[in-house]
Design an enzyme around this catalytic site. Structure first.
Site, PDB file in Angstrom:
ATOM      1  N   SER A   5       0.772  -1.315   0.027  1.00 52.97           N
ATOM      2  CA  SER A   5       0.070   0.076   0.239  1.00 52.97           C
ATOM      3  C   SER A   5       0.969   1.321   0.062  1.00 52.97           C
ATOM      4  CB  SER A   5      -0.755  -0.100   1.007  1.00 52.97           C
ATOM      5  OG  SER A   5      -1.521   1.502   1.394  1.00 52.97           O
ATOM      6  N   HIS A   7      -1.416  -1.104  -4.101  1.00 54.92           N
ATOM      7  CA  HIS A   7      -2.550  -0.817  -3.546  1.00 54.92           C
ATOM      8  C   HIS A   7      -2.754   0.460  -3.485  1.00 54.92           C
ATOM      9  CE1 HIS A   7      -6.386  -1.540  -0.958  1.00 54.92           C
ATOM     10  NE2 HIS A   7      -5.664  -0.746  -0.236  1.00 54.92           N
ATOM     11  N   ASP A  12      -4.679   3.801  -1.855  1.00 57.48           N
ATOM     12  CA  ASP A  12      -5.799   4.243  -0.871  1.00 57.48           C
ATOM     13  C   ASP A  12      -6.253   5.720  -1.213  1.00 57.48           C
ATOM     14  OD1 ASP A  12      -6.149   2.043   0.963  1.00 57.48           O
ATOM     15  OD2 ASP A  12      -4.117   2.208   1.355  1.00 57.48           O
ATOM     16  N   MET A  55      -8.956   8.505  -0.257  1.00 50.69           N
ATOM     17  CA  MET A  55      -9.661   9.105   0.788  1.00 50.69           C
ATOM     18  C   MET A  55     -10.298  10.663   0.319  1.00 50.69           C
ATOM     19  SD  MET A  55      -7.281   7.818   3.932  1.00 50.69           S
ATOM     20  CE  MET A  55      -6.481   6.245   3.749  1.00 50.69           C
ATOM     21  N   HIS A  68      -8.305   1.536  -3.899  1.00 45.14           N
ATOM     22  CA  HIS A  68      -9.311   1.451  -2.813  1.00 45.14           C
ATOM     23  C   HIS A  68     -10.021   2.754  -2.821  1.00 45.14           C
ATOM     24  CE1 HIS A  68      -9.773   0.352   1.773  1.00 45.14           C
ATOM     25  NE2 HIS A  68     -10.894   0.226   1.259  1.00 45.14           N
ATOM     26  N   MET A 128     -12.250   4.860  -0.975  1.00 46.03           N
ATOM     27  CA  MET A 128     -12.841   5.155   0.444  1.00 46.03           C
ATOM     28  C   MET A 128     -13.397   6.586   0.284  1.00 46.03           C
ATOM     29  SD  MET A 128      -9.740   3.669   3.042  1.00 46.03           S
ATOM     30  CE  MET A 128      -8.761   3.909   1.601  1.00 46.03           C
ATOM     31  N   MET A 178     -11.775  -5.125   5.518  1.00 46.74           N
ATOM     32  CA  MET A 178     -10.914  -4.249   6.307  1.00 46.74           C
ATOM     33  C   MET A 178     -10.665  -4.901   7.892  1.00 46.74           C
ATOM     34  SD  MET A 178     -10.952  -0.654   4.882  1.00 46.74           S
ATOM     35  CE  MET A 178      -9.225  -0.713   5.644  1.00 46.74           C
ATOM     36  N   GLY A 199      -8.714   4.784   7.051  1.00 48.45           N
ATOM     37  CA  GLY A 199      -8.580   6.203   7.198  1.00 48.45           C
ATOM     38  C   GLY A 199      -6.895   6.285   7.211  1.00 48.45           C
ATOM     39  N   PHE A 200      -6.318   5.484   7.929  1.00 46.79           N
ATOM     40  CA  PHE A 200      -5.029   5.660   8.241  1.00 46.79           C
ATOM     41  C   PHE A 200      -4.207   4.241   8.374  1.00 46.79           C
ATOM     42  CE2 PHE A 200      -7.495   8.451  10.517  1.00 46.79           C
ATOM     43  CZ  PHE A 200      -6.881   9.773  10.200  1.00 46.79           C
ATOM     44  N   ASP A 251      -7.054  -6.110   4.419  1.00 47.44           N
ATOM     45  CA  ASP A 251      -6.286  -4.776   4.311  1.00 47.44           C
ATOM     46  C   ASP A 251      -6.476  -4.140   5.785  1.00 47.44           C
ATOM     47  OD1 ASP A 251      -5.297  -2.214   3.658  1.00 47.44           O
ATOM     48  OD2 ASP A 251      -7.202  -1.789   2.537  1.00 47.44           O
ATOM     49  N   GLY A 252      -5.063  -3.794   6.292  1.00 50.83           N
ATOM     50  CA  GLY A 252      -5.135  -3.182   7.528  1.00 50.83           C
ATOM     51  C   GLY A 252      -4.521  -3.772   8.585  1.00 50.83           C
ATOM     52  N   GLY A 253      -3.274  -3.439   8.970  1.00 50.81           N
ATOM     53  CA  GLY A 253      -2.288  -3.907  10.184  1.00 50.81           C
ATOM     54  C   GLY A 253      -1.854  -5.446   9.624  1.00 50.81           C
ATOM     55  N   GLY A 308       1.090  -2.078   4.348  1.00 56.75           N
ATOM     56  CA  GLY A 308       1.623  -0.655   4.088  1.00 56.75           C
ATOM     57  C   GLY A 308       2.786  -0.770   4.953  1.00 56.75           C
TER      58      GLY A 308
HETATM   59  C1  DX5 Z   1      -6.289   2.050   5.686  1.00 58.13           C
HETATM   60  C2  DX5 Z   1      -6.130   1.651   4.088  1.00 58.13           C
HETATM   61  C3  DX5 Z   1      -4.891   0.650   4.299  1.00 58.13           C
HETATM   62  C4  DX5 Z   1      -3.845   1.115   4.944  1.00 58.13           C
HETATM   63  C5  DX5 Z   1      -2.813  -0.172   5.151  1.00 58.13           C
HETATM   64  O1  DX5 Z   1      -7.695   3.012   5.470  1.00 58.13           O
HETATM   65  O2  DX5 Z   1      -7.036   0.990   3.329  1.00 58.13           O
HETATM   66  O3  DX5 Z   1      -4.645   0.013   2.752  1.00 58.13           O
HETATM   67  O4  DX5 Z   1      -3.023   1.828   4.022  1.00 58.13           O
HETATM   68  O5  DX5 Z   1      -1.792   0.241   5.846  1.00 58.13           O
HETATM   69  P1  DX5 Z   1      -1.010  -0.702   6.972  1.00 58.13           P
HETATM   70  O6  DX5 Z   1      -0.656  -2.061   6.565  1.00 58.13           O
HETATM   71  O7  DX5 Z   1      -0.011  -0.065   7.545  1.00 58.13           O
HETATM   72  O8  DX5 Z   1      -2.308  -0.945   8.020  1.00 58.13           O
HETATM   73 ZN    ZN Z   2      -6.639   0.093   1.458  1.00 60.29          ZN
END
Ligand code: DX5
Ligand code: ZN
Length: 231
Positions: free
Chosen positions: A13, A38, A40, A42, A71, A73, A142, A147-148, A180-182, A202
């Site tokens: 990401s 990927h 993101d 927003m 993605h 959002m 997710m 968002g972050f 996706d996420g963490g 990410g």
């Molecule tokens: C969050 C995004 C993710 C994020 C992934 O809103 O959709 O794609 O950037 O980053 P990590 O892997 O650090 O959670």
């Molecule tokens: Zn994402």
């Protein structure tokens, strides 16, 4: 099809990369074996943050031939599908919680000749995408509140990954289950065990350590998790 025989893909990401050296990040990830990128998007409305739009996607497109997973959002995905198509996106992933009718978004993305993904926030039950499963190319679960980047993986996502995999198997559809996420070496293995096939990472990729080494460790963890899933 058992988990181990599926195609497992790793998508860095770019939200976690240094925006001042994005070209280098893309090159490092591609030469380190990334399968896709990927991106993101927003809008500061659907999520409490702003990131980037089609111009940045086009800049990435000009620097890699790997598939771009966009993605969205954003509150009104329908309004921007064409712009991300023109910018070079390959898969447009929209949120079922957005204001637009999910079936209409799926049709509109396919009409552009692109792949479509449906994403679920952590607080949205799997039932929200149950009826779309046979029409989409990807279900994105997710594992953080969108968002972050850099947040902690929410294990509540795992039952949803299992439900998504079971539903796609039931309808005989080889669509990806994306997580996706963490996602890091530990949580990637858990997600692979649960049936995920597309791993968005990410901070685990762009953390200042060599990108190729991070990708190698993630890939090993994913393959180990997936081989457990077959047993
Ligand atoms: C969050 C995004 C993710 C994020 C992934 O809103 O959709 O794609 O950037 O980053 P990590 O892997 O650090 O959670
Ligand atoms: Zn994402």
């Amino acid at each position: 099809m058992p988990g181990g025989e599926r195609r497992l893909r790793l998508a860095p990401s770019l939200l976690s990369a240094d925006f001042g050296a994005l070209g280098e990040a893309v090159r490092a990830a591609e030469s380190g074996g990334a399968d896709a990128f990927h991106l993101d998007v927003m809008d500061g409305h659907f999520v409490p943050n702003l990131s980037f739009g089609p111009a940045l996607v086009a800049a990435v497109r000009a620097r890699t031939r790997l598939p771009l997973d966009i993605h969205l959002m954003i509150t009104n995905p329908l309004k921007f599908l064409d712009a991300f198509h023109r910018a070079g996106g390959d898969t447009l992933v929209f949120h079922v919680e957005s204001d637009d009718d999910p079936a209409e978004v799926v049709r509109a993305v396919h009409a552009l000749g692109l792949r479509v993904g449906a994403a679920l926030r952590p607080d949205t039950p799997f039932a929200a995408v149950d009826g779309l499963a046979s029409d989409v190319d990807q279900l994105l679960v997710m594992s953080v509140h969108p968002g972050f980047s850099g947040q902690r993986f929410l294990p509540e996502a795992l039952p949803k990954v299992r439900a998504a995999r079971a539903k796609l198997d039931e309808v005989g559809h080889g669509a990806d289950v994306s997580i996706d996420g963490g996602v890091n070496v530990e949580t990637a293995a858990d997600a692979a065990r649960a049936g995920a096939t597309f791993f968005v990472c990410g901070n685990a990729v762009f953390d200042g350590h060599p990108v190729a080494e991070n990708l190698r460790r993630l890939r090993t963890a994913i393959h180990e998790g997936a081989s457990d899933a077959v047993r």
